[in-house]
Design a protein around this motif. Structure first.
Motif, PDB file in Angstrom:
ATOM      1  N   THR A  32      -4.669   6.614  -5.442  1.00 36.20           N
ATOM      2  CA  THR A  32      -5.856   5.906  -5.918  1.00 36.20           C
ATOM      3  C   THR A  32      -6.753   6.843  -6.715  1.00 36.20           C
ATOM      4  O   THR A  32      -7.248   6.479  -7.800  1.00 36.20           O
ATOM      5  CB  THR A  32      -6.638   5.305  -4.737  1.00 36.20           C
TER       6      THR A  32
ATOM      7  N   TRP B 266      -2.460  -3.413  -4.844  1.00 33.32           N
ATOM      8  CA  TRP B 266      -1.168  -3.755  -4.246  1.00 33.32           C
ATOM      9  C   TRP B 266      -1.280  -5.086  -3.508  1.00 33.32           C
ATOM     10  O   TRP B 266      -2.356  -5.566  -3.173  1.00 33.32           O
ATOM     11  CB  TRP B 266      -0.703  -2.653  -3.289  1.00 33.32           C
TER      12      TRP B 266
ATOM     13  N   ARG C 271       0.847  -1.201   0.000  1.00 36.27           N
ATOM     14  CA  ARG C 271       0.000   0.000   0.000  1.00 36.27           C
ATOM     15  C   ARG C 271       0.881   1.249   0.000  1.00 36.27           C
ATOM     16  O   ARG C 271       1.804   1.373   0.804  1.00 36.27           O
ATOM     17  CB  ARG C 271      -0.892   0.017   1.237  1.00 36.27           C
TER      18      ARG C 271
END
Length: 212
Positions: A193, A205, A186
């Protein structure tokens, strides 16, 4: 009255082995075989070996066959050709290992869904992984975040995917191309995003790979 009956014989061959020897083997399905018996041309099918070991034919003229190649395999890490850059090799090795670990996790994630991860086909952009679901063809770029600036890696991946998607949509206008940026983990900044959504990319991810 002329007897025009023909005699046909068949021999089982290992098509992949013959092709590795440089011999062309044309594979057709039942419809294609029927066409050949009537003296008509038939499309040659490309053989693609699934992870199960079965060989599945893909029509050579389809967008999928022009974009996706054979099964994706992991590369060995830690080796370099003479003359490669030697700056910060420990971090480079770490990042390469993280990249391949992410690729391996992606392969397993897709496999659990019955989806085969593929390489790029000859002549297609060199994306890290590709797969098909229904009419959609996904092309993914994998980026490790270990030993590198996170923003730099993500920007690089976004740029590569936009380029790949543009090329593929130009050469295969009938294909539904879905670019995916796959990260090792992440990202620390949540803005990526929204940025990916804004330019038409999927961002995911390891280890969950949410959304794919």
């Amino acid at each position: 009255m002329t007897d025009d009956r023909r005699t046909y014989s068949s021999t089982l061959v290992d098509a992949e082995a013959e092709r590795r020897r440089g011999r062309h083997v044309c594979v057709v399905d039942a419809d294609g075989f029927s066409a050949l018996l009537r003296g008509r041309p038939a499309p040659c099918l490309e053989l693609r070996r699934a992870r199960t070991g079965r060989v599945r034919p893909v029509a050579a003229a389809t967008p999928e066959a022009r974009i996706l190649g054979g099964p994706l395999r992991l590369r060995r890490t830690g080796r370099r050709a003479p003359g490669d850059l030697t700056l910060d090799l420990s971090r480079l090795d770490e990042a390469t290992a993280a990249h391949e670990a992410t690729v391996g996790a992606l392969i397993e994630h897709l496999s659990r869904q019955g989806v085969e991860a593929c390489t790029n086909a000859a002549g297609a952009p060199e994306f890290d992984a590709g797969w098909s679901l229904g009419e959609d063809i996904f092309v993914a770029e994998v980026k490790s975040l270990t030993g590198a600036r996170e923003d730099q890696q993500i920007r690089l991946g976004i740029g590569q995917l936009l380029d790949y998607a543009h090329q593929l949509r130009s050469t295969c206008p009938s294909a539904a191309i879905r670019p995916v940026l796959v990260l090792e983990k992440r990202p620390s900044a949540g803005r990526w995003t929204a940025l990916a959504d804004g330019v038409g990319l999927r961002l995911t991810w390891a280890p969950e790979f949410a959304g794919i």
